[in-house]
Design a protein around this motif. Structure first.
Motif, PDB file in Angstrom:
ATOM      1  N   CYS A 110     -29.471   2.074  -4.190  1.00 22.06           N
ATOM      2  CA  CYS A 110     -29.971   1.889  -2.821  1.00 22.06           C
ATOM      3  C   CYS A 110     -30.390   3.234  -2.259  1.00 22.06           C
ATOM      4  O   CYS A 110     -29.703   4.232  -2.445  1.00 22.06           O
ATOM      5  CB  CYS A 110     -28.888   1.283  -1.934  1.00 22.06           C
ATOM      6  N   LYS A 111     -31.535   3.248  -1.556  1.00 26.30           N
ATOM      7  CA  LYS A 111     -32.082   4.518  -1.090  1.00 26.30           C
ATOM      8  C   LYS A 111     -31.462   5.007   0.220  1.00 26.30           C
ATOM      9  O   LYS A 111     -31.762   6.088   0.683  1.00 26.30           O
ATOM     10  CB  LYS A 111     -33.611   4.407  -0.904  1.00 26.30           C
ATOM     11  N   HIS A 112     -30.666   4.199   0.858  1.00 25.99           N
ATOM     12  CA  HIS A 112     -30.073   4.556   2.151  1.00 25.99           C
ATOM     13  C   HIS A 112     -31.137   5.175   3.062  1.00 25.99           C
ATOM     14  O   HIS A 112     -31.021   6.322   3.522  1.00 25.99           O
ATOM     15  CB  HIS A 112     -28.853   5.460   1.956  1.00 25.99           C
ATOM     16  N   ALA A 143     -34.309   1.980   7.764  1.00 28.41           N
ATOM     17  CA  ALA A 143     -33.900   0.962   6.795  1.00 28.41           C
ATOM     18  C   ALA A 143     -34.294  -0.427   7.279  1.00 28.41           C
ATOM     19  O   ALA A 143     -33.799  -0.903   8.303  1.00 28.41           O
ATOM     20  CB  ALA A 143     -32.397   1.034   6.566  1.00 28.41           C
ATOM     21  N   ALA A 144     -35.179  -1.069   6.522  1.00 29.46           N
ATOM     22  CA  ALA A 144     -35.648  -2.405   6.910  1.00 29.46           C
ATOM     23  C   ALA A 144     -34.507  -3.408   6.893  1.00 29.46           C
ATOM     24  O   ALA A 144     -34.402  -4.264   7.775  1.00 29.46           O
ATOM     25  CB  ALA A 144     -36.759  -2.852   5.958  1.00 29.46           C
ATOM     26  N   CYS A 145     -33.620  -3.299   5.901  1.00 26.45           N
ATOM     27  CA  CYS A 145     -32.513  -4.257   5.793  1.00 26.45           C
ATOM     28  C   CYS A 145     -31.701  -4.242   7.081  1.00 26.45           C
ATOM     29  O   CYS A 145     -31.353  -5.286   7.622  1.00 26.45           O
ATOM     30  CB  CYS A 145     -31.636  -3.920   4.585  1.00 26.45           C
ATOM     31  N   ILE A 198     -26.117   3.313   4.795  1.00 24.25           N
ATOM     32  CA  ILE A 198     -26.283   1.929   5.266  1.00 24.25           C
ATOM     33  C   ILE A 198     -25.304   1.030   4.508  1.00 24.25           C
ATOM     34  O   ILE A 198     -25.313   1.008   3.277  1.00 24.25           O
ATOM     35  CB  ILE A 198     -27.724   1.437   5.009  1.00 24.25           C
ATOM     36  N   CYS A 253     -36.248  -5.464   2.225  1.00 22.49           N
ATOM     37  CA  CYS A 253     -36.105  -4.163   1.575  1.00 22.49           C
ATOM     38  C   CYS A 253     -37.349  -3.856   0.744  1.00 22.49           C
ATOM     39  O   CYS A 253     -37.684  -4.615  -0.163  1.00 22.49           O
ATOM     40  CB  CYS A 253     -34.869  -4.139   0.690  1.00 22.49           C
ATOM     41  N   PRO A 254     -38.032  -2.749   1.016  1.00 27.03           N
ATOM     42  CA  PRO A 254     -39.267  -2.442   0.278  1.00 27.03           C
ATOM     43  C   PRO A 254     -39.003  -2.038  -1.167  1.00 27.03           C
ATOM     44  O   PRO A 254     -39.941  -1.939  -1.958  1.00 27.03           O
ATOM     45  CB  PRO A 254     -39.872  -1.292   1.068  1.00 27.03           C
ATOM     46  N   TYR A 255     -37.731  -1.788  -1.506  1.00 32.04           N
ATOM     47  CA  TYR A 255     -37.388  -1.383  -2.874  1.00 32.04           C
ATOM     48  C   TYR A 255     -36.741  -2.515  -3.672  1.00 32.04           C
ATOM     49  O   TYR A 255     -36.380  -2.311  -4.828  1.00 32.04           O
ATOM     50  CB  TYR A 255     -36.400  -0.216  -2.852  1.00 32.04           C
ATOM     51  N   VAL A 277     -33.696  -3.856  -3.273  1.00 32.55           N
ATOM     52  CA  VAL A 277     -32.333  -3.437  -3.622  1.00 32.55           C
ATOM     53  C   VAL A 277     -31.306  -4.521  -3.300  1.00 32.55           C
ATOM     54  O   VAL A 277     -30.627  -5.042  -4.178  1.00 32.55           O
ATOM     55  CB  VAL A 277     -31.967  -2.133  -2.882  1.00 32.55           C
ATOM     56  N   ILE A 278     -31.205  -4.855  -2.041  1.00 31.70           N
ATOM     57  CA  ILE A 278     -30.118  -5.737  -1.598  1.00 31.70           C
ATOM     58  C   ILE A 278     -30.391  -7.173  -2.043  1.00 31.70           C
ATOM     59  O   ILE A 278     -31.535  -7.594  -2.130  1.00 31.70           O
ATOM     60  CB  ILE A 278     -29.937  -5.622  -0.065  1.00 31.70           C
ATOM     61  N   LYS A 324     -24.736  -4.668  -1.616  1.00 27.87           N
ATOM     62  CA  LYS A 324     -25.450  -3.528  -2.195  1.00 27.87           C
ATOM     63  C   LYS A 324     -24.543  -2.303  -2.181  1.00 27.87           C
ATOM     64  O   LYS A 324     -23.437  -2.367  -1.635  1.00 27.87           O
ATOM     65  CB  LYS A 324     -26.726  -3.230  -1.402  1.00 27.87           C
TER      66      LYS A 324
HETATM   67  S1  SF4 Z   1     -31.190  -1.928   0.872  1.00 27.76           S
HETATM   68 FE1  SF4 Z   1     -33.327  -1.289   0.758  1.00 27.76          FE
HETATM   69  S2  SF4 Z   1     -33.984  -1.016   2.913  1.00 27.76           S
HETATM   70 FE2  SF4 Z   1     -31.738  -1.076   2.889  1.00 27.76          FE
HETATM   71  S3  SF4 Z   1     -31.163   1.097   2.813  1.00 27.76           S
HETATM   72 FE3  SF4 Z   1     -31.166   0.325   0.662  1.00 27.76          FE
HETATM   73  S4  SF4 Z   1     -33.224   0.788  -0.072  1.00 27.76           S
HETATM   74 FE4  SF4 Z   1     -33.311   0.998   2.171  1.00 27.76          FE
END
Ligand code: SF4
Ligand code: SF4
Lengths: 311, 254
Positions: free
Chosen positions: B76-78, B82-84, B101, B118-120, B122-123, B134
């Protein structure tokens, strides 16, 4: 068709074994698309009922109010069933978060379904007419919000074809809502009273058709998912049904027979449902193929670099 | 608020041992994510998910680009934006005192909205449990002054943990060293505070384009466009009222 294809050549892109980059939207069928439909039906029915209230058309107002209330509560039930932890539904109303369309939407849904129930209850039982009237007029405001917030709900995600289509989706959902509410009221009200419902259905069908046409043409590569596969078939079916239903609605008022109205209502309802299912599937398809994440982002990077180089 | 901390994952020294995946599972009690032979590479977890909070990607690149193996431990990019967190309707997702996050499992109602936000990618939601999960950047360990389990376990220091500012400096130095050594393809990913997510709390040094590792090349927090979305929805709502007015305006009253 072939012209579009020539304009959008097959994009070259790299990926990690063709795996999707973003996650699949979890929303289920039929829950989510039916919820979108019911939210639109409830919202636009309320609008119709408020119009009747202001112009004194009680016999059209009653079925519209009932439709708004029933669709509102049924929609809420579908939404709760969609949760991973349905027993925690009320956590939605724990906070009000303007950055979350689902939070804002939960409050809109709570207000809309609550007010619509009061308005319908009063219309059916004759109790508390002043309260019922006030609630009904208030749904004239919450109704359109209910019908259109769902466009923000789906577009405020990383799902490429939803995010890029946020303008078109707002109008697609608005048109679809008008058409579905017009359809229900048209058959539920006495034939001679249904004029405004018919006209609402015709306008809605037109708006829905134009918006989906734009959605399927104007998003470049991100329009593809709306035209291809099962999403494409659903969108095309929606188009045919909505245009047919709209045309029938336009002529149904000219005759004393109810058959054209009934056929029109069935076609419009089916068209609206097909469009909602189609939008869900198109979003899914755009999330599943890394092409739709990578190619537009690469184009964005390239454009930025061109700008920088050009000074 | 403490200093912002994060990860710098230097994939140029990753050996693909998956010690991070294992350490994460052990420490955080993350359940089994299936035993899948993917038949693509030595990757058997495939990607990040509800029960895979560290994922080691294996890219077997035996093409005209040359014979090479790329390995990278994703997480996770934290995100700064953060969109999530933005879209979570319950407040289950929150930003900690370390600027990381975290999901509060006792509040999440499993609406699933964070998942496509989440644009990546992840969650994700655990289907048997119904809630979203996550990486927490080992929130419990941070509060006790320990480094996250994955960074602790990494034998090559590919995963480095520390104050974000310090990591950014370290990454810039490492990049310069690699460039001097002729590794022209080395690049940083997610380190810029002016990117579409305001910079990642967990950023990377990559040896190829991000999409090759399954990362989006130019991620943007979806809520950046939220004002415009509400504007269009508002316009559509007003048009509905206008259409309704039109429907009543025409024709005889009865
Ligand atoms: S789950 Fe996705 S949007 Fe949320 S902090 Fe991690 S990388 Fe960013
Ligand atoms: S699934 Fe849980 S953490 Fe994710 S948005 Fe919904 S309530 Fe928040």
């Amino acid at each position: 068709m072939s012209r579009e294809r020539a304009m959008v050549p097959d994009a070259e892109f790299r990926s990690y074994y063709g795996q999707p980059i973003i996650k699949d939207p979890l929303w289920h069928e039929p829950h989510m698309p039916v919820y979108l439909y019911l939210g639109g039906l409830s919202g636009a029915s309320s609008l119709l009922a408020a119009g009747c209230e202001l112009t004194g058309r009680d016999r059209l107002a009653a079925p519209a109010k009932i439709a708004a209330a029933v669709a509102g509560s049924a929609g809420a039930a579908f939404l709760v069933a969609e949760l991973g932890r349905p027993e925690r539904f009320l956590n939605m109303l724990r906070v009000f978060k303007p950055t979350s369309p689902m939070s804002v939407g939960s409050w809109i849904l709570a207000a809309q379904s609550g007010l619509a129930a009061v308005a319908a209850g009063s219309a059916v039982t004759g109790l508390l007419p002043a309260v019922g009237r006030a609630a009904g007029l208030a749904t004239g405001v919450t109704g359109p919000m209910m019908a259109t917030y769902t466009a923000v709900l789906v577009s405020d995600t990383a799902v490429p074809s939803w995010h890029a289509g946020h303008r078109e989706l707002a109008f697609l959902f608005a048109g679809s809502a008008l058409a579905s509410a017009g359809a229900v009221a048209m058959v539920a009200a006495p034939h001679r009273e249904a004029g405004p419902a018919r006209r609402m259905a015709v306008i809605g069908a037109a708006v829905e058709t134009v918006a989906s046409e734009v959605l399927e043409r104007r998003l470049g590569i991100l329009s593809e998912p709306y035209r291809e596969g099962s999403a494409g078939r659903l969108m095309r079916a929606a188009r045919v049904l909505t245009v047919t239903g709209g045309a029938l609605a336009a002529v149904s008022g000219l005759t004393r027979w109810r058959t054209p109205s009934v056929l029109s209502a069935a076609a419009l309802t089916a068209g609206s449902l097909c469009a909602r299912f189609g939008v869900l599937r198109a979003g899914r398809a755009s999330a599943a193929d890394p092409k739709y994440t990578v190619v537009p982002q690469r184009e964005r990077v390239a454009a930025r670099e061109r700008n920088r180089a050009g000074g | 608020m403490s200093e912002r901390v994060g990860f710098f994952t230097d994939t140029s020294v990753c050996i693909g041992c998956k010690a991070c995946e294992v350490a994460c599972k052990e420490w955080n009690d993350v359940p089994d994510d299936g035993f899948v032979f993917r038949a693509t590479s030595y990757d058997n977890t495939g990607g990040l998910g509800a029960s895979t909070w560290r994922h080691v990607a294996f890219i077997e690149d035996f093409t005209e680009r040359g014979d090479r193996w790329l390995m990278s431990s994703d997480v996770c990019k934290h995100c700064t934006h953060a969109a999530c967190l933005d879209v979570c309707p319950t407040g289950a997702l929150f930003r900690t005192e370390f600027d990381t996050i975290v999901v509060q499992a006792d509040i999440c109602n499993g609406c699933g909205y964070c998942v496509p936000a989440c644009p990546y990618g992840v969650i994700d939601r655990r289907e048997d449990d119904g809630r979203a999960w996550k990486c927490t950047l080992c929130y419990d360990r941070l509060r006790d002054g320990l480094e996250p389990a994955c960074a602790k376990a990494c034998p090559t220091d590919s995963i480095q943990f520390g104050p974000l500012e310090e990591l950014r400096e370290r990454a810039a130095e490492r990049l310069a060293t690699l460039h001097e050594a002729g590794v022209a393809e080395a690049r940083l990913y997610g380190e810029r505070p002016d990117d579409g997510v305001g910079g990642d709390g967990a950023f990377f040094l990559l040896l190829d384009e991000p999409e090759v590792y399954g990362l989006p090349p130019d991620p943007v927090v979806t809520t950046r466009d939220l004002p415009s979305m509400w504007l269009w929805a508002g316009a559509a709502a007003v048009s509905m009222a206008a259409a309704c007015f039109g429907a009543f305006a025409r024709g005889p009253r009865r």
